[in-house]
Structures are given as C-alpha cells and as structure tokens.
Design a protein around this motif. Structure first.
Motif, PDB file in Angstrom:
ATOM      1  N   VAL A  84     -18.896  18.745  20.687  1.00 51.86           N
ATOM      2  CA  VAL A  84     -19.274  19.756  19.692  1.00 51.86           C
ATOM      3  C   VAL A  84     -20.787  19.742  19.520  1.00 51.86           C
ATOM      4  CG1 VAL A  84     -19.025  20.558  17.317  1.00 51.86           C
ATOM      5  CG2 VAL A  84     -17.081  19.480  18.489  1.00 51.86           C
ATOM      6  N   VAL A  85     -21.402  20.900  19.646  1.00 53.33           N
ATOM      7  CA  VAL A  85     -22.836  21.049  19.395  1.00 53.33           C
ATOM      8  C   VAL A  85     -22.984  21.851  18.112  1.00 53.33           C
ATOM      9  CG1 VAL A  85     -25.025  21.990  20.225  1.00 53.33           C
ATOM     10  CG2 VAL A  85     -23.410  20.960  21.844  1.00 53.33           C
ATOM     11  N   SER A  86     -23.392  21.183  17.045  1.00 47.83           N
ATOM     12  CA  SER A  86     -23.563  21.828  15.751  1.00 47.83           C
ATOM     13  C   SER A  86     -25.017  22.235  15.591  1.00 47.83           C
ATOM     14  CB  SER A  86     -23.160  20.862  14.625  1.00 47.83           C
ATOM     15  OG  SER A  86     -23.390  21.434  13.358  1.00 47.83           O
ATOM     16  N   VAL A  87     -25.244  23.552  15.487  1.00 48.04           N
ATOM     17  CA  VAL A  87     -26.603  24.083  15.402  1.00 48.04           C
ATOM     18  C   VAL A  87     -27.038  24.156  13.948  1.00 48.04           C
ATOM     19  CG1 VAL A  87     -28.124  26.004  16.017  1.00 48.04           C
ATOM     20  CG2 VAL A  87     -26.128  25.479  17.445  1.00 48.04           C
ATOM     21  N   ARG A  91     -16.537  16.053  13.523  1.00 51.38           N
ATOM     22  CA  ARG A  91     -16.055  14.770  14.051  1.00 51.38           C
ATOM     23  C   ARG A  91     -14.570  14.875  14.388  1.00 51.38           C
ATOM     24  NH1 ARG A  91     -19.833  10.469  12.424  1.00 51.38           N
ATOM     25  NH2 ARG A  91     -21.407  11.389  11.045  1.00 51.38           N
ATOM     26  N   MET A  92     -13.814  15.534  13.492  1.00 51.77           N
ATOM     27  CA  MET A  92     -12.377  15.721  13.713  1.00 51.77           C
ATOM     28  C   MET A  92     -12.121  16.569  14.951  1.00 51.77           C
ATOM     29  SD  MET A  92      -9.609  17.664  11.265  1.00 51.77           S
ATOM     30  CE  MET A  92     -10.165  16.747   9.832  1.00 51.77           C
ATOM     31  N   LEU A  93     -12.863  17.666  15.086  1.00 50.35           N
ATOM     32  CA  LEU A  93     -12.692  18.542  16.244  1.00 50.35           C
ATOM     33  C   LEU A  93     -12.981  17.803  17.538  1.00 50.35           C
ATOM     34  CD1 LEU A  93     -14.452  21.791  14.950  1.00 50.35           C
ATOM     35  CD2 LEU A  93     -12.027  21.530  15.450  1.00 50.35           C
ATOM     36  N   ARG A 110     -26.859  18.736  16.270  1.00 52.69           N
ATOM     37  CA  ARG A 110     -26.147  17.460  16.220  1.00 52.69           C
ATOM     38  C   ARG A 110     -25.025  17.531  17.247  1.00 52.69           C
ATOM     39  NH1 ARG A 110     -24.557  13.761  11.083  1.00 52.69           N
ATOM     40  NH2 ARG A 110     -26.756  13.281  11.422  1.00 52.69           N
ATOM     41  N   VAL A 111     -24.954  16.548  18.122  1.00 46.63           N
ATOM     42  CA  VAL A 111     -23.969  16.528  19.202  1.00 46.63           C
ATOM     43  C   VAL A 111     -22.908  15.477  18.902  1.00 46.63           C
ATOM     44  CG1 VAL A 111     -23.580  16.222  21.671  1.00 46.63           C
ATOM     45  CG2 VAL A 111     -25.715  17.267  20.862  1.00 46.63           C
ATOM     46  N   TYR A 112     -21.647  15.879  19.012  1.00 48.61           N
ATOM     47  CA  TYR A 112     -20.497  14.987  18.815  1.00 48.61           C
ATOM     48  C   TYR A 112     -19.811  14.820  20.159  1.00 48.61           C
ATOM     49  CZ  TYR A 112     -21.235  16.417  13.941  1.00 48.61           C
ATOM     50  OH  TYR A 112     -21.787  16.680  12.709  1.00 48.61           O
ATOM     51  N   SER A 131     -25.129  12.164  17.684  1.00 49.68           N
ATOM     52  CA  SER A 131     -26.573  12.027  17.899  1.00 49.68           C
ATOM     53  C   SER A 131     -27.285  13.321  17.520  1.00 49.68           C
ATOM     54  CB  SER A 131     -26.870  11.672  19.358  1.00 49.68           C
ATOM     55  OG  SER A 131     -26.298  12.614  20.240  1.00 49.68           O
ATOM     56  N   ASP A 132     -28.501  13.197  17.023  1.00 51.15           N
ATOM     57  CA  ASP A 132     -29.330  14.346  16.657  1.00 51.15           C
ATOM     58  C   ASP A 132     -30.402  14.542  17.717  1.00 51.15           C
ATOM     59  OD1 ASP A 132     -27.967  14.814  14.251  1.00 51.15           O
ATOM     60  OD2 ASP A 132     -29.204  13.379  13.168  1.00 51.15           O
ATOM     61  N   VAL A 133     -30.402  15.727  18.321  1.00 51.91           N
ATOM     62  CA  VAL A 133     -31.347  16.015  19.403  1.00 51.91           C
ATOM     63  C   VAL A 133     -31.918  17.415  19.211  1.00 51.91           C
ATOM     64  CG1 VAL A 133     -30.158  14.495  21.036  1.00 51.91           C
ATOM     65  CG2 VAL A 133     -29.491  16.895  20.896  1.00 51.91           C
ATOM     66  N   MET A 134     -32.813  17.810  20.107  1.00 56.06           N
ATOM     67  CA  MET A 134     -33.408  19.148  20.082  1.00 56.06           C
ATOM     68  C   MET A 134     -33.037  19.879  21.361  1.00 56.06           C
ATOM     69  SD  MET A 134     -35.200  19.228  17.196  1.00 56.06           S
ATOM     70  CE  MET A 134     -36.473  20.485  17.380  1.00 56.06           C
ATOM     71  N   PHE A 135     -32.554  21.115  21.213  1.00 56.39           N
ATOM     72  CA  PHE A 135     -32.315  22.000  22.350  1.00 56.39           C
ATOM     73  C   PHE A 135     -33.272  23.182  22.222  1.00 56.39           C
ATOM     74  CE2 PHE A 135     -27.512  20.940  23.114  1.00 56.39           C
ATOM     75  CZ  PHE A 135     -27.894  19.690  23.593  1.00 56.39           C
ATOM     76  N   ALA A 136     -34.211  23.287  23.150  1.00 57.57           N
ATOM     77  CA  ALA A 136     -35.180  24.393  23.139  1.00 57.57           C
ATOM     78  C   ALA A 136     -35.869  24.515  21.790  1.00 57.57           C
ATOM     79  CB  ALA A 136     -34.498  25.704  23.510  1.00 57.57           C
ATOM     80  N   GLY A 137     -36.195  23.371  21.187  1.00 60.52           N
ATOM     81  CA  GLY A 137     -36.900  23.366  19.917  1.00 60.52           C
ATOM     82  C   GLY A 137     -36.031  23.563  18.697  1.00 60.52           C
TER      83      GLY A 137
END
Length: 372
Positions: free
Chosen positions: A111-114, A101-103, A65-67, A55-61
């Motif tokens: 996984v939080v990909s910034v 995705r693998m991780l 992408r969160v896995y 899912s694609d979200v916003m953290f503090a603006g």
C-alpha cells in the motif's frame, strides 16, 4: 455501535467542526487549521507491525508512506489517497494508518499512502503521481504490474479518480491500474444543489458550506465566492463557458436513479455570475472535476468500485459517476449504504466506531480481494 442517522454532538467530527467555526469567528485561527489540529491524532511510528513493514519515503518529491507485507513473490499494489477536503487528515495517523496496515496484511498488498493535502497536491500537477506505478518502483517493492489499484475516500476519491483518468489516457505509461475503488468521492463543484446536497444541507459531518470552502481552497480561489457557489450562480446559463455537452455530464435529472430524484427540481440560474468560471477555471478542469471527463476517457478506465452513502452531500456525485462509467462500458460495482454518512469509512476505531463503517470496510476489502 449501531448508526441510525448522522453523527450527533459529542463525536470528534462534530465537536471539531463546531470548535473550528467558533475559532474562525473569533479570528483566532482559520477553520481548516483548527479542525486539522482538533481531529488528527498522533502520528503512528514506522517499523514492523504484525509482519507489515512501514516506511516513510519520497516519490517524485511527494511524501508517501509504504506498507509492505511479508516477502514472498509478487504482491498486489494499492495507491491510496486519504480524505479530508484536500486539507485535513494524514495517512500516517489514526484510522487511515490502521486501515492501510490491515489492507497490506489481509490482501498481501503493498500500500502506498499519499500525503494528499493543500501543500502537496494542487489539481494541476497530477503527473508526479504516476511515478507510483512506474516499472522501477513496482519492481523495487515486488508488485505485480497486472494487479495495481488506485483508491481514495472523499477528496482522496477525487484525486484517485483524476489520477486513474490521467494514467488511462497516457500512452507513455506502460503500467495501467487494473481497478479503481472510490469511497464517497467528491467529483464536481458545478452543481451544489443536487438532491443529496439539498437533503443533507444540515449534516454535521459535511455540509454544502464546508464542501464549497474545500473546493475554493483546493482551487486557490477567493473564499468570498462561497455564497455564489451555494446558489449555483457560477453555473448560470447566460454567457457561461459551461456548454450543453458539459452540463449533460453533471445532469442529475438524467443520471440519477429515480429513487434519488424524489420531488427535487434542478436549480438552473439564468444570469447569475458567469465570470466566476473565468476566475476559477478549475471548476471546469477534469483534473479537479473527474465527473466532467468525456465518454472516450471514461471508456478507458478499469473495473470500478464506488461506495455511496445516503446521508452524504456527495452521494449523487458517486451515483452519477457510476452511471456515466456504466454508459461508457466500464464494469462498475456500486455499494450504497442507506445508513451511511460521510466519513463513516474512517470511524472504525474505538471509541468512535460505527457498525456501518465496519461493514463498509469489510465490503471494500472483500471487493478488492475478488477483483484485484
């Protein structure tokens, strides 16, 4: 595919660089814009893939992408910053997305990909990144606060190291990273003539000129300063705010193992252009140059994993950081790949897949499996 040297012409890394240089020379477009367009693949869709929810979200603006792996108790957490010179690539595309995705699946990790790029991550405001390890966010995604890692490659390794330092010294943060994993990180822009910069000055995947351009753009500086940085005029002895104590923190003559020094001599300029450090103060800011951190700061950092590659201008940055962390009492694992080159960690997908990249990825996952 077996690797026996830096990537040759015909790879997206090299062809993209050549095309970008040509476009900028013609005045058609900026080097970075062209290279980004040429090397990035299509954005991957969100949804559920092999049990991993994306899912694609916003953290503090800040876009992330969160896995999420399949539910089932507390999971590990991994905050990841992708590479690309602070300007290129996306965590939502190509090998970065596939790797995350693998991780998530293999390590049972959230996984939080910034989305680290020039528009969203300047070196000054690291504070918003801390929200990723806030108790509220960790609870929302069922992440064990005792098993949270920060990681990144290249420029992303710089950001990961800087955020790790900031959080480790912030007493207001109740959650600290338990490990950091840095993949050929860029950690300083003061000495562009370390042995690895000299030995790899013609490397097609990343050369000194391109790395200096990345530094100047990241620090919002004039690109015309590039020739000065390439010959270390910015770190001249005379009138320089670069004190002997700071110099010792990037002194490869004492920090590098003997095998990497060879017959190289340090390039120390007497006069140079000392005003550059006043024009570009970020070169002395630990938020941009984590290698400059004091021993007291380094001593607070968690267990560390550092990947370095022989054919990489940034090799010595990683090796020096490993030494300084060890001297500060931090447990460090340094995996050095004699056949590795800058960027190979991301070249693991057909049709541009390298054996060394695959080995590197498996070693990275194995270390996290044992230490996170």
């Amino acid at each position: 595919m077996k690797f026996r040297g830096p990537p040759a012409r015909g790879s997206p890394v090299v062809d993209g660089s050549l095309m970008a240089i040509f476009h900028q020379w013609l005045g058609y477009d900026h080097y970075i814009i062209t290279l980004r367009r040429y090397t990035e693949g299509p954005e991957s869709d969100t949804g559920v893939f092999a049990g991993v929810k994306v899912s694609d979200v916003m953290f503090a603006g800040i876009p992330v992408r969160v896995y999420e792996p399949p539910a089932g108790g507390l999971r590990r957490g991994l905050m990841y910053y992708h590479g690309g010179g602070f300007a290129l690539c996306s965590g939502k595309k190509g090998s970065y997305d596939a790797t995350n995705r693998m991780l998530s699946e293999e390590l049972d990790t959230v996984v939080v990909s910034v989305e680290s790029c020039l528009k969203s991550l300047q070196y000054e405001p690291l504070g918003p990144q801390c929200v990723c390890v806030s108790p509220e966010i960790l609870a929302k995604y069922a992440v064990d606060p005792e098993r949270v890692a920060v990681s990144g490659d290249s420029a992303g390794g710089n950001l990961a190291a800087a955020v790790a330092q900031e959080i480790s010294t912030d007493d207001s943060m109740s959650v600290k990273f338990s490990v950091q994993a840095l993949i050929y990180p860029a950690l300083q822009g003061l000495d562009i003539n370390t042995p690895s910069y000299i030995e790899n000055q013609y490397a097609p995947s990343l050369n000194p000129s391109i790395m200096v351009q990345f530094w100047l753009q990241y620090l919002n500086a004039d690109l015309s300063l590039e020739p000065q940085l390439l010959v270390n005029n910015h770190s001249a002895l005379r009138h320089s705010p670069l004190t002997p104590e700071l110099r010792s923190r990037v002194d490869w003559t004492t920090l590098l193992p003997e095998k990497y020094k060879k017959n190289h001599k340090p390039l120390i300029v007497e006069n140079g252009s000392p005003e550059i450090l006043k024009e570009v103060p970020g070169l002395l800011d630990v938020r941009a140059a984590p290698l400059l951190a004091s021993p007291e700061v380094l001593a607070k950092l968690p267990r560390t994993y550092i990947i370095t590659c022989e054919h990489d201008v940034l090799r010595d940055d990683g090796l020096m950081y490993a030494r300084r962390l060890q001297d500060a009492g931090v447990m460090v694992t340094n995996d050095h790949y004699e056949d590795g080159f800058h960027g190979c960690f991301s070249l693991v997908m057909w049709p541009v897949d390298f054996d060394v990249g695959k080995r590197m990825l498996r070693g990275y996952i194995s270390w996290l499996q044992k230490n996170l």
